[in-house]
Design a protein around this motif. Structure first.
Motif, short mmCIF file in Angstrom:
data_model
loop_
_atom_site.label_atom_id
_atom_site.label_comp_id
_atom_site.label_asym_id
_atom_site.label_seq_id
_atom_site.Cartn_x
_atom_site.Cartn_y
_atom_site.Cartn_z
N ASP A 76 0.83 -1.20 0.00
CA ASP A 76 0.00 0.00 0.00
C ASP A 76 0.86 1.25 0.00
O ASP A 76 1.83 1.35 0.77
CB ASP A 76 -0.91 0.03 1.23
CG ASP A 76 -2.01 -1.03 1.16
OD1 ASP A 76 -2.44 -1.36 0.04
OD2 ASP A 76 -2.43 -1.52 2.22
N ILE A 77 0.51 2.19 -0.87
CA ILE A 77 1.20 3.47 -1.00
C ILE A 77 0.16 4.57 -0.83
O ILE A 77 -0.88 4.54 -1.48
CB ILE A 77 1.87 3.60 -2.38
CG1 ILE A 77 2.82 2.45 -2.66
CG2 ILE A 77 2.53 4.95 -2.55
CD1 ILE A 77 4.03 2.38 -1.77
N HIS A 78 0.45 5.52 0.04
CA HIS A 78 -0.46 6.65 0.26
C HIS A 78 0.35 7.94 0.10
O HIS A 78 1.26 8.20 0.88
CB HIS A 78 -1.08 6.59 1.65
CG HIS A 78 -1.77 5.29 1.93
ND1 HIS A 78 -2.97 4.95 1.38
CD2 HIS A 78 -1.38 4.24 2.68
CE1 HIS A 78 -3.32 3.75 1.78
NE2 HIS A 78 -2.36 3.29 2.58
N ILE A 79 -0.01 8.72 -0.90
CA ILE A 79 0.66 10.00 -1.13
C ILE A 79 -0.37 11.08 -0.86
O ILE A 79 -1.39 11.16 -1.54
CB ILE A 79 1.19 10.10 -2.57
CG1 ILE A 79 2.22 9.00 -2.81
CG2 ILE A 79 1.76 11.47 -2.83
CD1 ILE A 79 2.70 8.91 -4.22
N THR A 80 -0.09 11.90 0.14
CA THR A 80 -1.05 12.94 0.52
C THR A 80 -0.49 14.35 0.35
O THR A 80 -1.25 15.30 0.34
CB THR A 80 -1.48 12.76 1.99
OG1 THR A 80 -0.32 12.78 2.82
CG2 THR A 80 -2.22 11.45 2.18
N GLU A 81 0.81 14.46 0.23
CA GLU A 81 1.45 15.77 0.06
C GLU A 81 2.17 15.81 -1.28
O GLU A 81 2.63 14.78 -1.77
CB GLU A 81 2.45 16.02 1.20
CG GLU A 81 1.78 16.10 2.55
CD GLU A 81 2.78 16.39 3.66
OE1 GLU A 81 3.88 16.89 3.36
OE2 GLU A 81 2.46 16.10 4.81
N PRO A 82 2.31 17.01 -1.88
CA PRO A 82 3.00 17.11 -3.17
C PRO A 82 4.51 16.94 -3.04
O PRO A 82 5.02 16.70 -1.96
CB PRO A 82 2.63 18.52 -3.64
CG PRO A 82 2.34 19.26 -2.39
CD PRO A 82 1.79 18.27 -1.42
N ASN A 83 5.18 17.08 -4.16
CA ASN A 83 6.64 17.01 -4.26
C ASN A 83 7.18 15.60 -4.08
O ASN A 83 8.07 15.35 -3.26
CB ASN A 83 7.32 17.95 -3.27
CG ASN A 83 7.04 19.40 -3.55
OD1 ASN A 83 6.28 19.74 -4.45
ND2 ASN A 83 7.64 20.28 -2.78
N ASN A 84 6.68 14.67 -4.88
CA ASN A 84 7.14 13.30 -4.83
C ASN A 84 7.61 12.84 -6.21
O ASN A 84 7.06 13.25 -7.22
CB ASN A 84 6.03 12.36 -4.36
CG ASN A 84 5.59 12.69 -2.96
OD1 ASN A 84 6.31 12.43 -2.01
ND2 ASN A 84 4.42 13.30 -2.82
N SER A 85 8.60 11.99 -6.21
CA SER A 85 9.06 11.35 -7.43
C SER A 85 8.82 9.85 -7.25
O SER A 85 9.28 9.26 -6.27
CB SER A 85 10.54 11.62 -7.64
OG SER A 85 10.98 11.02 -8.83
N ILE A 86 8.08 9.27 -8.18
CA ILE A 86 7.77 7.85 -8.14
C ILE A 86 8.48 7.22 -9.33
O ILE A 86 8.26 7.62 -10.47
CB ILE A 86 6.25 7.61 -8.21
CG1 ILE A 86 5.53 8.41 -7.13
CG2 ILE A 86 5.94 6.12 -8.12
CD1 ILE A 86 4.04 8.52 -7.34
N LYS A 87 9.33 6.25 -9.06
CA LYS A 87 10.09 5.59 -10.12
C LYS A 87 9.69 4.12 -10.15
O LYS A 87 9.83 3.41 -9.16
CB LYS A 87 11.58 5.75 -9.89
CG LYS A 87 12.01 7.20 -10.00
CD LYS A 87 13.47 7.40 -9.73
CE LYS A 87 13.81 8.87 -9.91
NZ LYS A 87 14.54 9.43 -8.83
N LEU A 88 9.21 3.69 -11.32
CA LEU A 88 8.75 2.33 -11.49
C LEU A 88 9.52 1.65 -12.61
O LEU A 88 9.83 2.28 -13.62
CB LEU A 88 7.26 2.31 -11.81
CG LEU A 88 6.36 2.97 -10.76
CD1 LEU A 88 4.95 3.13 -11.29
CD2 LEU A 88 6.37 2.17 -9.48
N ALA A 89 9.81 0.37 -12.42
CA ALA A 89 10.57 -0.40 -13.40
C ALA A 89 9.65 -1.42 -14.08
O ALA A 89 8.58 -1.75 -13.55
CB ALA A 89 11.73 -1.10 -12.70
N PRO A 90 10.06 -1.90 -15.23
CA PRO A 90 9.25 -2.91 -15.92
C PRO A 90 8.97 -4.11 -15.02
O PRO A 90 9.84 -4.52 -14.24
CB PRO A 90 10.12 -3.33 -17.10
CG PRO A 90 11.04 -2.19 -17.32
CD PRO A 90 11.27 -1.58 -15.97
N GLY A 91 7.78 -4.64 -15.14
CA GLY A 91 7.43 -5.85 -14.40
C GLY A 91 6.83 -5.61 -13.03
O GLY A 91 6.33 -6.55 -12.42
N GLN A 92 6.88 -4.39 -12.52
CA GLN A 92 6.27 -4.14 -11.23
C GLN A 92 4.75 -4.17 -11.37
O GLN A 92 4.20 -3.79 -12.40
CB GLN A 92 6.72 -2.80 -10.66
CG GLN A 92 8.16 -2.83 -10.21
CD GLN A 92 8.55 -1.57 -9.49
OE1 GLN A 92 9.00 -0.63 -10.10
NE2 GLN A 92 8.36 -1.57 -8.18
#
Length: 182
Positions: A76-92
């Motif tokens: 579970d991921i909860h993002i409630t505030e701005p200024n985030n970098s989300i990096k995802l790789a193939p297969g996730q």
């Protein structure tokens, strides 16, 4: 059931998406949403992102506004505030649980081929999540947020310059310069 999605070919045909040769695409989430004109478009998007899915490319999500609840590799991921970098790789495995109406982000998609071609020049590890114990979300300082915004603006500018036949190579070398300077 987990869906497998290859979005790059479809994305390049969408208004406000800048891309090149099914290798790189960049867009703003809010621009894509405003271009969805029918209820069927919304239903299709919600069905795709609301169910667990995998994709065959790298994705950087530069989150600027709103709230996002998701599952990445069943965590579970909860993002409630701005200024985030989300990096995802193939297969996730990614599933969007809920997204606020004011959510916005710039999204950059990089094909595996683009990354592999770039790795020929690299002597360092790709700065994407490759192990399960590494958090795919990084909260950025204001300074880092500004730098990432400048980088994404430069990517969009490079890709938009269709008069330059070398824009793919310009982008690869720009990314290499940032990796080496980090």
């Amino acid at each position: 059931m987990i869906q497998y999605i290859d979005w790059l070919p479809q994305l390049e045909s969408v208004k406000d998406v800048v891309g090149i040769e099914n290798q790189v695409a960049i867009f703003t989430y809010s621009d894509i949403i405003k271009n969805l004109t029918t209820q069927d478009d919304f239903a299709t998007l919600n069905e795709i992102i609301g169910n667990p899915h995998k994709f065959d490319f790298f994705m950087i999500v530069h989150h600027t506004h709103g709230r996002l609840d998701a599952k990445i590799d069943m965590q579970d991921i909860h993002i409630t505030e701005p200024n985030n970098s989300i990096k995802l790789a193939p297969g996730q495995i990614v599933e969007i649980v809920s997204i606020s109406e004011d959510f916005d982000a710039t999204v950059m998609i990089l094909s595996k081929r683009f990354i592999e071609d770039m790795m020929v020049h690299l002597n360092v590890q790709i700065p994407f999540r490759s192990r399960k114990d590494i958090n795919p979300i990084e909260h950025l300082t204001d300074e880092d947020m500004a730098m990432e915004q400048h980088f994404l603006k430069a990517v969009k500018h490079i890709l938009s310059n269709q008069d330059n036949p070398y824009r793919l190579q310009v982008l690869q070398h720009s990314i290499l310069a940032i990796i080496y300077s980090s």
